[in-house]
Write a protein that holds these residues in place. Structure first.
Motif, mmCIF file in Angstrom:
data_model
loop_
_atom_site.group_PDB
_atom_site.id
_atom_site.type_symbol
_atom_site.label_atom_id
_atom_site.label_comp_id
_atom_site.label_asym_id
_atom_site.label_seq_id
_atom_site.Cartn_x
_atom_site.Cartn_y
_atom_site.Cartn_z
ATOM 1 N N TRP A 136 0.766 -1.397 -0.075
ATOM 2 C CA TRP A 136 -0.066 0.090 0.063
ATOM 3 C C TRP A 136 0.933 1.392 -0.056
ATOM 4 O O TRP A 136 2.096 1.309 0.309
ATOM 5 C CB TRP A 136 -0.914 -0.129 1.159
ATOM 6 C CG TRP A 136 -0.168 -0.184 2.496
ATOM 7 C CD1 TRP A 136 -0.165 -1.440 3.129
ATOM 8 C CD2 TRP A 136 0.460 0.687 3.320
ATOM 9 N NE1 TRP A 136 0.694 -1.219 4.378
ATOM 10 C CE2 TRP A 136 1.117 -0.053 4.461
ATOM 11 C CE3 TRP A 136 0.446 2.028 3.331
ATOM 12 C CZ2 TRP A 136 1.715 0.706 5.275
ATOM 13 C CZ3 TRP A 136 1.391 2.663 4.172
ATOM 14 C CH2 TRP A 136 1.560 2.082 5.198
ATOM 15 N N ASP A 137 0.240 2.313 -0.443
ATOM 16 C CA ASP A 137 0.935 3.700 -0.433
ATOM 17 C C ASP A 137 0.331 4.733 0.419
ATOM 18 O O ASP A 137 -0.980 4.531 -0.010
ATOM 19 C CB ASP A 137 1.185 4.076 -1.764
ATOM 20 C CG ASP A 137 2.298 3.076 -2.701
ATOM 21 O OD1 ASP A 137 3.382 2.742 -2.333
ATOM 22 O OD2 ASP A 137 1.873 2.987 -3.789
ATOM 23 N N SER A 168 4.244 -1.719 8.073
ATOM 24 C CA SER A 168 4.341 -3.240 7.784
ATOM 25 C C SER A 168 3.081 -3.664 6.813
ATOM 26 O O SER A 168 2.445 -2.605 6.472
ATOM 27 C CB SER A 168 3.951 -4.090 9.177
ATOM 28 O OG SER A 168 2.894 -3.670 9.636
ATOM 29 N N TYR A 169 3.269 -4.774 6.160
ATOM 30 C CA TYR A 169 2.247 -5.270 5.268
ATOM 31 C C TYR A 169 1.475 -6.919 5.652
ATOM 32 O O TYR A 169 2.491 -7.455 6.264
ATOM 33 C CB TYR A 169 3.269 -5.466 3.853
ATOM 34 C CG TYR A 169 3.569 -4.036 3.476
ATOM 35 C CD1 TYR A 169 2.772 -3.112 2.896
ATOM 36 C CD2 TYR A 169 4.921 -3.750 3.849
ATOM 37 C CE1 TYR A 169 3.571 -1.842 2.475
ATOM 38 C CE2 TYR A 169 5.627 -2.417 3.530
ATOM 39 C CZ TYR A 169 4.798 -1.605 2.813
ATOM 40 O OH TYR A 169 5.462 -0.537 2.519
ATOM 41 N N THR A 170 0.399 -6.974 5.033
ATOM 42 C CA THR A 170 -0.126 -8.298 5.135
ATOM 43 C C THR A 170 0.367 -9.082 4.044
ATOM 44 O O THR A 170 0.493 -8.516 2.840
ATOM 45 C CB THR A 170 -1.682 -8.206 5.001
ATOM 46 O OG1 THR A 170 -2.233 -7.155 5.930
ATOM 47 C CG2 THR A 170 -2.494 -9.478 4.984
ATOM 48 N N LEU A 189 -5.067 4.074 -14.447
ATOM 49 C CA LEU A 189 -5.432 3.339 -13.056
ATOM 50 C C LEU A 189 -5.693 4.287 -11.996
ATOM 51 O O LEU A 189 -4.550 4.965 -11.828
ATOM 52 C CB LEU A 189 -4.676 2.197 -12.924
ATOM 53 C CG LEU A 189 -5.124 1.049 -11.704
ATOM 54 C CD1 LEU A 189 -6.548 0.583 -11.981
ATOM 55 C CD2 LEU A 189 -3.894 -0.062 -11.863
ATOM 56 N N PHE A 190 -6.601 4.470 -11.324
ATOM 57 C CA PHE A 190 -6.585 5.173 -10.274
ATOM 58 C C PHE A 190 -6.774 3.986 -8.829
ATOM 59 O O PHE A 190 -7.444 3.288 -8.851
ATOM 60 C CB PHE A 190 -7.774 6.038 -9.765
ATOM 61 C CG PHE A 190 -7.928 6.874 -8.577
ATOM 62 C CD1 PHE A 190 -7.083 7.627 -8.185
ATOM 63 C CD2 PHE A 190 -8.745 6.322 -7.795
ATOM 64 C CE1 PHE A 190 -7.220 8.380 -6.900
ATOM 65 C CE2 PHE A 190 -8.876 7.123 -6.378
ATOM 66 C CZ PHE A 190 -7.906 8.005 -6.099
ATOM 67 N N ILE A 191 -5.664 4.452 -7.741
ATOM 68 C CA ILE A 191 -5.603 3.258 -6.715
ATOM 69 C C ILE A 191 -5.719 4.299 -5.596
ATOM 70 O O ILE A 191 -4.972 5.281 -5.455
ATOM 71 C CB ILE A 191 -4.453 2.866 -6.588
ATOM 72 C CG1 ILE A 191 -4.278 1.955 -7.950
ATOM 73 C CG2 ILE A 191 -4.252 1.784 -5.408
ATOM 74 C CD1 ILE A 191 -2.990 1.074 -7.869
ATOM 75 N N PRO A 192 -6.757 4.249 -4.534
ATOM 76 C CA PRO A 192 -6.957 5.143 -3.418
ATOM 77 C C PRO A 192 -5.761 4.941 -2.372
ATOM 78 O O PRO A 192 -5.240 3.840 -2.187
ATOM 79 C CB PRO A 192 -8.308 4.600 -2.873
ATOM 80 C CG PRO A 192 -8.817 4.033 -3.844
ATOM 81 C CD PRO A 192 -7.740 3.416 -4.776
ATOM 82 N N SER A 193 -5.678 5.870 -1.587
ATOM 83 C CA SER A 193 -4.495 5.762 -0.645
ATOM 84 C C SER A 193 -4.635 4.472 0.419
ATOM 85 O O SER A 193 -5.944 4.288 0.438
ATOM 86 C CB SER A 193 -4.569 7.009 0.271
ATOM 87 O OG SER A 193 -5.557 7.070 0.865
ATOM 88 N N PHE A 194 -3.603 3.838 0.710
ATOM 89 C CA PHE A 194 -3.654 2.808 1.594
ATOM 90 C C PHE A 194 -4.403 1.616 1.102
ATOM 91 O O PHE A 194 -4.525 0.402 1.737
ATOM 92 C CB PHE A 194 -4.375 3.082 2.940
ATOM 93 C CG PHE A 194 -3.807 4.223 3.920
ATOM 94 C CD1 PHE A 194 -2.318 4.086 4.093
ATOM 95 C CD2 PHE A 194 -4.327 5.367 3.730
ATOM 96 C CE1 PHE A 194 -1.759 5.296 4.680
ATOM 97 C CE2 PHE A 194 -3.570 6.628 4.358
ATOM 98 C CZ PHE A 194 -2.266 6.277 4.976
ATOM 99 N N ARG A 195 -4.656 1.321 -0.280
ATOM 100 C CA ARG A 195 -5.285 0.350 -0.948
ATOM 101 C C ARG A 195 -4.094 -0.593 -1.361
ATOM 102 O O ARG A 195 -3.026 -0.146 -1.869
ATOM 103 C CB ARG A 195 -6.162 0.673 -2.060
ATOM 104 C CG ARG A 195 -6.748 -0.532 -2.855
ATOM 105 C CD ARG A 195 -7.952 -1.166 -1.998
ATOM 106 N NE ARG A 195 -8.816 -0.105 -1.436
ATOM 107 C CZ ARG A 195 -9.881 -0.256 -2.141
ATOM 108 N NH1 ARG A 195 -10.164 -0.246 -3.521
ATOM 109 N NH2 ARG A 195 -10.700 0.867 -1.555
#
Length: 199
Positions: A136-137, A168-170, A189-195
């Motif tokens: 995620w970003d 950290s990451y899942t 492509l649009f990716i929302p924050s923290f997705r």
């Protein structure tokens, strides 16, 4: 037209959803000739450049010291050796890369008030080149495909407060896929924050 600005209106009305827009941007925002010239100027490149190996991890790049330059810079032979092997590379801070990238950032900042934009270039020279593992970003992302094609996976999951506070990451096998798409030149492509997402 560098980008269809109607995209911004759609994103404004559903900012937490991922969106895919086919053929909605110019294919000439960046080109390989300008990119190669930029790569050959390791003095300006060093602070913003990374190489990603086939496992999706950053590679440590040795730096050199020059009596004519105030700080260290990336060893160009080492850098190009890894790029030629097929490792991907990233250039952050590329919003001033050209007048087109500057214009694109200006359009986004005009539409989304109180927003600071930047451009990160992700590229690879071989079909097996890859980007980071599922992650995620913190900011929202507009991905604009310029050359070649690549498969993106967008997950339903967002980073948890614990993941955000600890960076950290899942694990990928615990994430639920929202959709996959093969991006081609001109696609956005649009990716929302923290997705969570990966390429």
């Amino acid at each position: 037209m560098l980008i269809d600005t109607d995209i911004f209106n759609i994103v404004t009305h559903s900012p937490r959803a991922s969106h895919y827009f086919a053929q909605s941007a110019s294919r000439s925002i960046l080109n390989w000739v300008d990119l190669e010239a930029y790569l050959n100027n390791t003095y300006i490149l060093s602070a913003n450049f990374s190489v990603i190996n086939f496992s999706g991890r950053k590679v440590a790049l040795p730096e050199l010291v020059s009596p004519w330059f105030p700080h260290q810079y990336i060893d160009p032979d080492y850098m190009f050796q890894h790029i030629n092997l097929g490792y991907s590379f990233t250039i952050c801070g590329a919003s001033k890369f050209s007048y087109k990238t500057s214009w694109l950032c200006e359009q986004i900042e005009r539409h989304f008030r109180d927003t600071y934009t930047d451009i990160h270039i992700y590229a690879g020279t071989k079909p097996e080149s890859r980007s980071f593992f599922a992650h995620w970003d913190p900011p929202d992302n507009f991905i604009i495909q310029q050359h070649g094609s690549c498969e993106w996976t967008i997950y339903k999951n967002e980073a948890t407060p614990h993941e955000i506070s600890t960076n950290s990451y899942t694990k990928e096998n615990l994430l639920d896929i929202d959709f996959k798409v093969v991006m081609k030149p001109g696609d956005v492509l649009f990716i929302p924050s923290f997705r969570y997402h990966k390429c």
